[in-house]
Design a protein around this motif. Structure first.
Motif, PDB file in Angstrom:
ATOM      1  N   THR A 196      54.296  62.063  57.345  1.00  0.00           N
ATOM      2  CA  THR A 196      54.087  62.542  56.137  1.00  0.00           C
ATOM      3  C   THR A 196      54.774  61.911  54.868  1.00  0.00           C
ATOM      4  OG1 THR A 196      53.860  64.580  57.257  1.00  0.00           O
ATOM      5  CG2 THR A 196      54.206  64.775  54.879  1.00  0.00           C
TER       6      THR A 196
ATOM      7  N   LEU B 297      51.832  69.478  42.098  1.00  0.00           N
ATOM      8  CA  LEU B 297      52.896  70.038  43.252  1.00  0.00           C
ATOM      9  C   LEU B 297      52.256  71.013  44.119  1.00  0.00           C
ATOM     10  CD1 LEU B 297      56.224  70.263  41.268  1.00  0.00           C
ATOM     11  CD2 LEU B 297      55.085  68.345  42.712  1.00  0.00           C
ATOM     12  N   PRO B 298      51.652  71.996  43.750  1.00  0.00           N
ATOM     13  CA  PRO B 298      50.944  72.976  44.819  1.00  0.00           C
ATOM     14  C   PRO B 298      50.041  71.980  45.666  1.00  0.00           C
ATOM     15  CG  PRO B 298      51.124  73.839  42.919  1.00  0.00           C
ATOM     16  CD  PRO B 298      51.459  72.542  42.192  1.00  0.00           C
TER      17      PRO B 298
ATOM     18  N   ALA C 272      51.880  69.425  48.044  1.00  0.00           N
ATOM     19  CA  ALA C 272      52.793  70.237  49.133  1.00  0.00           C
ATOM     20  C   ALA C 272      51.502  70.842  50.173  1.00  0.00           C
ATOM     21  CB  ALA C 272      53.570  71.585  48.623  1.00  0.00           C
TER      22      ALA C 272
ATOM     23  N   ALA D 257      50.591  67.728  52.105  1.00  0.00           N
ATOM     24  CA  ALA D 257      51.463  67.127  52.924  1.00  0.00           C
ATOM     25  C   ALA D 257      51.587  68.109  54.341  1.00  0.00           C
ATOM     26  CB  ALA D 257      53.139  67.303  52.312  1.00  0.00           C
ATOM     27  N   VAL D 258      51.302  69.315  54.078  1.00  0.00           N
ATOM     28  CA  VAL D 258      51.386  70.302  55.149  1.00  0.00           C
ATOM     29  C   VAL D 258      50.114  69.686  56.348  1.00  0.00           C
ATOM     30  CG1 VAL D 258      50.974  72.639  55.931  1.00  0.00           C
ATOM     31  CG2 VAL D 258      52.467  72.247  54.118  1.00  0.00           C
TER      32      VAL D 258
ATOM     33  N   LEU E 129      53.843  78.688  55.327  1.00  0.00           N
ATOM     34  CA  LEU E 129      53.420  77.978  54.338  1.00  0.00           C
ATOM     35  C   LEU E 129      52.039  78.249  53.645  1.00  0.00           C
ATOM     36  CD1 LEU E 129      54.935  74.503  55.100  1.00  0.00           C
ATOM     37  CD2 LEU E 129      56.212  76.560  53.840  1.00  0.00           C
TER      38      LEU E 129
ATOM     39  N   LEU F  27      51.334  78.024  49.735  1.00  0.00           N
ATOM     40  CA  LEU F  27      50.699  76.638  49.057  1.00  0.00           C
ATOM     41  C   LEU F  27      49.237  76.783  48.843  1.00  0.00           C
ATOM     42  CD1 LEU F  27      52.857  74.321  51.434  1.00  0.00           C
ATOM     43  CD2 LEU F  27      53.122  75.182  48.902  1.00  0.00           C
TER      44      LEU F  27
END
Length: 275
Positions: A75, A199-200, A203, A206-207, A267, A271
């Motif tokens: 990641t 950023l959201p 994120a 990334a998840v 999350l 997110l």
């Protein structure tokens, strides 16, 4: 219907929220059942009485630790490479951008085993680039823990790129244009304006990348092999256990399921609803 001014006349009836049309209700419930029943079957078949004994083996936790570490590292690689790549595809007019975007999506449709074979042909000891990595730097990637990270990064990177690129297309460019007219250069605009708004999406991507890397099997076993303590991640351990001890394979699958569901449950609302 339109009014005398050419506008659309609004009906007095309002569509009630939360009520699904009957034509959509049946297939939606069928789809939900299709996704849910296998998980229920896993829970039903889990040997709960012998669960603690099955989990006591050190091999289980070694494979889980390796999976978590490699998925996290993959990641990180996806973030370092994927965010700039997504920006390049969304914000520039570089030649061949359409081809580049198609190449980014190839790992999504490519069978993972084929992806692992392709990695071997490029990064293996006799590969196009791997021969020079071995000859000049003494670096060997296949059948190592680093090889696991490479394989997982290959399949996880597109998830982050697509998520971030979609968010970039959805951003209002007016603020960036205003900053440009005020004298800000591209790097300043990206760092202080674009990146905070992304950023959201970063994120969320990334998840998705982490979850995809955690469950990777085909490319990993082809490129990195199955060596306990070195390259044997949880999906590989499940496959190996299924050949000789199906009960143990069910327990390992339950552990992997618990980790994935816990992450998404914690999350998802935080997110995904913000993207």
């Amino acid at each position: 219907m339109t009014d005398q001014r050419g506008g659309v006349r609004r009906s007095g009836r309002r569509l009630k929220q939360g009520r699904a049309p009957i034509a959509l209700l049946a297939p939606s419930l069928l789809g939900l059942a299709f996704l849910t029943l296998p998980v229920i079957g896993l829970l039903v078949r889990t040997p709960w009485r012998s669960l603690s004994g099955e989990l006591a083996g050190t091999d289980t936790w070694t494979a889980l630790r390796l999976s978590l570490e490699c998925a996290t590292a993959a990641t990180g690689v996806s973030l370092v490479l994927g965010v700039p790549l997504a920006w390049l595809l969304a914000r520039t007019d570089m030649p061949g951008r359409g081809v580049a975007r198609a190449l980014v999506t190839v790992p999504l449709v490519l069978p993972p085993v084929v992806g692992g074979m392709a990695l071997l042909l490029v990064l293996g000891r006799n590969g196009i680039l791997g021969i020079y990595l071995d000859r000049w730097f003494g670096v060997t990637l296949p059948f190592t823990t680093t090889g696991v990270i490479v394989a997982e990064s290959f399949v996880a990177l597109p998830f982050l790129v697509i998520t971030v690129e979609g968010a970039l297309h959805a951003l209002d460019p007016a603020i960036e244009e205003a900053a440009a007219t005020s004298g800000a250069d591209r790097w300043q605009i990206f760092r202080w304006i674009t990146l905070p708004d992304l950023l959201p999406a970063i994120a969320a991507g990334a998840v998705l990348s982490w979850a995809r890397a955690l469950g990777e099997f085909g490319a990993t076993i082809t490129f990195a092999g199955d060596f306990p303590g070195t390259t044997q991640t949880m999906p590989l351990a499940v496959y190996l256990a299924f050949q000789t001890d199906p009960q143990s394979a069910i327990v390992l699958s339950l552990v992997l399921l618990a980790v994935s569901v816990t992450l998404l449950a914690v999350l998802r609302d935080r997110l995904f609803t913000r993207v």
